[in-house]
Design a protein around this motif. Structure first.
Motif, PDB file in Angstrom:
ATOM      1  N   ALA A  85       0.867  -1.184   0.000  1.00 33.09           N
ATOM      2  CA  ALA A  85       0.000   0.000   0.000  1.00 33.09           C
ATOM      3  C   ALA A  85       0.901   1.230   0.000  1.00 33.09           C
ATOM      4  O   ALA A  85       1.982   1.219   0.600  1.00 33.09           O
ATOM      5  CB  ALA A  85      -0.916   0.014   1.218  1.00 33.09           C
ATOM      6  N   PRO A  86       0.469   2.302  -0.642  1.00 32.22           N
ATOM      7  CA  PRO A  86       1.282   3.527  -0.664  1.00 32.22           C
ATOM      8  C   PRO A  86       1.303   4.209   0.693  1.00 32.22           C
ATOM      9  O   PRO A  86       0.459   3.954   1.559  1.00 32.22           O
ATOM     10  CB  PRO A  86       0.575   4.388  -1.715  1.00 32.22           C
ATOM     11  N   ASP A  87       2.253   5.093   0.875  1.00 37.80           N
ATOM     12  CA  ASP A  87       2.359   5.901   2.086  1.00 37.80           C
ATOM     13  C   ASP A  87       1.080   6.719   2.257  1.00 37.80           C
ATOM     14  O   ASP A  87       0.658   7.426   1.335  1.00 37.80           O
ATOM     15  CB  ASP A  87       3.559   6.832   1.947  1.00 37.80           C
ATOM     16  N   PRO A  88       0.415   6.648   3.415  1.00 36.41           N
ATOM     17  CA  PRO A  88      -0.833   7.396   3.584  1.00 36.41           C
ATOM     18  C   PRO A  88      -0.673   8.902   3.421  1.00 36.41           C
ATOM     19  O   PRO A  88      -1.617   9.596   3.017  1.00 36.41           O
ATOM     20  CB  PRO A  88      -1.273   7.036   5.014  1.00 36.41           C
ATOM     21  N   GLU A  89       0.499   9.423   3.727  1.00 39.61           N
ATOM     22  CA  GLU A  89       0.702  10.862   3.617  1.00 39.61           C
ATOM     23  C   GLU A  89       0.679  11.345   2.167  1.00 39.61           C
ATOM     24  O   GLU A  89       0.557  12.546   1.909  1.00 39.61           O
ATOM     25  CB  GLU A  89       2.034  11.256   4.267  1.00 39.61           C
ATOM     26  N   THR A  90       0.791  10.418   1.199  1.00 38.78           N
ATOM     27  CA  THR A  90       0.746  10.788  -0.217  1.00 38.78           C
ATOM     28  C   THR A  90      -0.672  10.756  -0.780  1.00 38.78           C
ATOM     29  O   THR A  90      -0.875  11.118  -1.949  1.00 38.78           O
ATOM     30  CB  THR A  90       1.626   9.841  -1.044  1.00 38.78           C
ATOM     31  N   LEU A  91      -1.649  10.323   0.017  1.00 36.92           N
ATOM     32  CA  LEU A  91      -3.021  10.140  -0.458  1.00 36.92           C
ATOM     33  C   LEU A  91      -3.892  11.341  -0.092  1.00 36.92           C
ATOM     34  O   LEU A  91      -3.646  12.005   0.918  1.00 36.92           O
ATOM     35  CB  LEU A  91      -3.614   8.859   0.146  1.00 36.92           C
ATOM     36  N   PRO A  92      -4.942  11.614  -0.880  1.00 39.09           N
ATOM     37  CA  PRO A  92      -5.806  12.759  -0.573  1.00 39.09           C
ATOM     38  C   PRO A  92      -6.635  12.526   0.680  1.00 39.09           C
ATOM     39  O   PRO A  92      -7.057  11.403   0.965  1.00 39.09           O
ATOM     40  CB  PRO A  92      -6.696  12.866  -1.813  1.00 39.09           C
ATOM     41  N   THR A  93      -6.865  13.573   1.434  1.00 40.09           N
ATOM     42  CA  THR A  93      -7.728  13.514   2.606  1.00 40.09           C
ATOM     43  C   THR A  93      -9.184  13.511   2.152  1.00 40.09           C
ATOM     44  O   THR A  93      -9.506  13.793   0.992  1.00 40.09           O
ATOM     45  CB  THR A  93      -7.491  14.716   3.520  1.00 40.09           C
ATOM     46  N   ALA A  94     -10.083  13.213   3.090  1.00 34.44           N
ATOM     47  CA  ALA A  94     -11.514  13.259   2.774  1.00 34.44           C
ATOM     48  C   ALA A  94     -11.933  14.663   2.369  1.00 34.44           C
ATOM     49  O   ALA A  94     -12.772  14.845   1.476  1.00 34.44           O
ATOM     50  CB  ALA A  94     -12.320  12.786   3.982  1.00 34.44           C
ATOM     51  N   ALA A  95     -11.352  15.675   3.010  1.00 36.41           N
ATOM     52  CA  ALA A  95     -11.686  17.058   2.684  1.00 36.41           C
ATOM     53  C   ALA A  95     -11.260  17.423   1.265  1.00 36.41           C
ATOM     54  O   ALA A  95     -11.850  18.304   0.630  1.00 36.41           O
ATOM     55  CB  ALA A  95     -11.028  18.007   3.681  1.00 36.41           C
ATOM     56  N   GLU A  96     -10.249  16.740   0.743  1.00 38.43           N
ATOM     57  CA  GLU A  96      -9.819  16.968  -0.630  1.00 38.43           C
ATOM     58  C   GLU A  96     -10.606  16.115  -1.618  1.00 38.43           C
ATOM     59  O   GLU A  96     -10.858  16.529  -2.755  1.00 38.43           O
ATOM     60  CB  GLU A  96      -8.325  16.656  -0.762  1.00 38.43           C
TER      61      GLU A  96
ATOM     62  N   VAL B  92      -6.930   4.370  -0.708  1.00 38.93           N
ATOM     63  CA  VAL B  92      -5.773   4.091  -1.556  1.00 38.93           C
ATOM     64  C   VAL B  92      -6.142   4.285  -3.030  1.00 38.93           C
ATOM     65  O   VAL B  92      -5.369   4.834  -3.815  1.00 38.93           O
ATOM     66  CB  VAL B  92      -5.249   2.669  -1.298  1.00 38.93           C
ATOM     67  N   GLU B  93      -7.334   3.806  -3.429  1.00 39.29           N
ATOM     68  CA  GLU B  93      -7.873   4.058  -4.755  1.00 39.29           C
ATOM     69  C   GLU B  93      -9.167   4.837  -4.600  1.00 39.29           C
ATOM     70  O   GLU B  93      -9.657   5.032  -3.491  1.00 39.29           O
ATOM     71  CB  GLU B  93      -8.111   2.749  -5.502  1.00 39.29           C
ATOM     72  N   GLU B  94      -9.756   5.251  -5.714  1.00 41.91           N
ATOM     73  CA  GLU B  94     -10.999   6.015  -5.637  1.00 41.91           C
ATOM     74  C   GLU B  94     -12.097   5.175  -4.993  1.00 41.91           C
ATOM     75  O   GLU B  94     -12.221   3.976  -5.274  1.00 41.91           O
ATOM     76  CB  GLU B  94     -11.442   6.453  -7.036  1.00 41.91           C
ATOM     77  N   PRO B  95     -12.914   5.762  -4.134  1.00 40.51           N
ATOM     78  CA  PRO B  95     -13.993   5.034  -3.471  1.00 40.51           C
ATOM     79  C   PRO B  95     -15.112   4.674  -4.445  1.00 40.51           C
ATOM     80  O   PRO B  95     -15.172   5.200  -5.563  1.00 40.51           O
ATOM     81  CB  PRO B  95     -14.476   6.018  -2.409  1.00 40.51           C
ATOM     82  N   PRO B  96     -16.037   3.783  -4.040  1.00 40.82           N
ATOM     83  CA  PRO B  96     -17.091   3.332  -4.953  1.00 40.82           C
ATOM     84  C   PRO B  96     -17.923   4.467  -5.545  1.00 40.82           C
ATOM     85  O   PRO B  96     -18.263   4.433  -6.736  1.00 40.82           O
ATOM     86  CB  PRO B  96     -17.953   2.415  -4.072  1.00 40.82           C
ATOM     87  N   TYR B  97     -18.247   5.481  -4.745  1.00 37.69           N
ATOM     88  CA  TYR B  97     -19.107   6.547  -5.260  1.00 37.69           C
ATOM     89  C   TYR B  97     -18.453   7.321  -6.401  1.00 37.69           C
ATOM     90  O   TYR B  97     -19.129   7.953  -7.208  1.00 37.69           O
ATOM     91  CB  TYR B  97     -19.537   7.507  -4.146  1.00 37.69           C
ATOM     92  N   ALA B  98     -17.119   7.261  -6.486  1.00 37.42           N
ATOM     93  CA  ALA B  98     -16.402   8.004  -7.527  1.00 37.42           C
ATOM     94  C   ALA B  98     -16.178   7.192  -8.793  1.00 37.42           C
ATOM     95  O   ALA B  98     -15.865   7.761  -9.843  1.00 37.42           O
ATOM     96  CB  ALA B  98     -15.054   8.484  -6.992  1.00 37.42           C
TER      97      ALA B  98
END
Length: 295
Positions: free
Chosen positions: A124-135, A165-171
């Protein structure tokens, strides 16, 4: 500690109204019922407060019986099933308006040395490289079935930093079916501290989060976006967790989830929660209602 996290801990800090009876409130929900992770975490707090100090939660098994009313308090009654030399068992029933809405059995164990092994942590990628929920959420607000859903989701999840890590289902629903697997990193949005003893507080926070995304993998298998986009009606039916090793819920945890089956209006999902240094901390299994709306 952030204000939303402070509010969540206050929510989990149940009022003791009798020897084995506790009362808790509910937080505002994005759907007109109590969030399942909240009632599960509160029930585990109630159970844990009747257990000797030298014993930590190692498993829970629960059924969601009725939709909870977020505008009414919930009363938790604890049945002290067994206090053995190594294990303690508790049964908790959550009641609203005179009816049980949730049932939990939890087991606690005194620490002991034993055989040790585990499989390897998935990549899994580093969490700090992933977008937050607010983003992430505002980018997809146009996909939701009603205005304001993104804002309500952000408010409901503000106590937890949760990153897909990847786009969520709604996206990604419009792209069609995907592999029935989802990964999220999560941690409390601030340092965990408060009136609930450790490690119970960390276990209960993980229990709270465990119900947020577990059925995502079922949705991905069928190219569905979920209740937020209006193409699925869902609710948790039962939930089981095994706590293997100590962990901190205010440090990054990887929630790796997959769905082996869905049938008869139900979807089965299983997940594993890993510490950032590769220790398998928790295993989770849940079945939920996953129905396609008629008409």
């Amino acid at each position: 500690m952030t204000t939303p996290l402070h509010h969540l801990i206050d929510l989990l800090d149940l009022e003791r109204i009798e020897e084995n009876i506790f009362r808790g409130d509910s937080q505002a929900s994005v759907v007109p019922r109590v969030f399942g992770g909240q009632v599960a975490a509160q029930a585990l707090v109630a159970a844990g407060r009747t257990v000797p100090d030298d014993r930590d939660a190692h498993s829970l098994h629960a059924y969601f019986l009725r939709a909870g009313d977020p505008g009414a308090p919930i009363v938790y009654t604890v049945d002290r099933i067994r206090d053995g030399r190594s294990f303690t068992t508790r049964r908790v029933v959550a009641v609203q308006h005179g009816q049980p809405i949730f049932h939990l059995s939890a087991s606690f164990q005194a620490f002991e040395e034993g055989l040790e092994h585990q499989e390897g942590m998935p990549d899994a990628p580093d969490p700090e490289t992933l977008p937050t929920a607010a983003e992430c959420l505002p980018r997809h607000a146009h996909l939701f079935s009603h205005p304001g859903v993104a804002e309500r989701l952000l408010e409901a999840r503000a106590a937890v930093d949760l990153r897909y890590v990847e786009e969520p289902p709604y996206a990604t629903a419009a792209q069609g079916p995907r592999e029935p697997r989802s990964q999220v990193w999560f941690r409390a949005n601030g340092k965990l501290d408060g009136p609930i003893d450790e490690p119970l507080l960390h276990v209960c926070l993980a229990t709270y989060v465990s119900d947020m995304t577990l059925l995502d993998s079922v949705l991905l298998a069928h190219g569905r976006g979920g209740w937020a986009v209006g193409d699925v009606v869902g609710a948790s039916l039962d939930h089981a967790m095994w706590f293997h090793r100590p962990f901190r819920a205010d440090e990054w945890l990887l929630y790796d989830q997959e769905s082996p089956s869905s049938t008869n209006g139900r979807g089965l999902a299983q997940g594993r929660i890993w510490t950032a240094d590769g220790k398998l901390a928790v295993s989770v299994i849940q079945e939920g209602v996953v129905r396609v709306p008629r008409g």
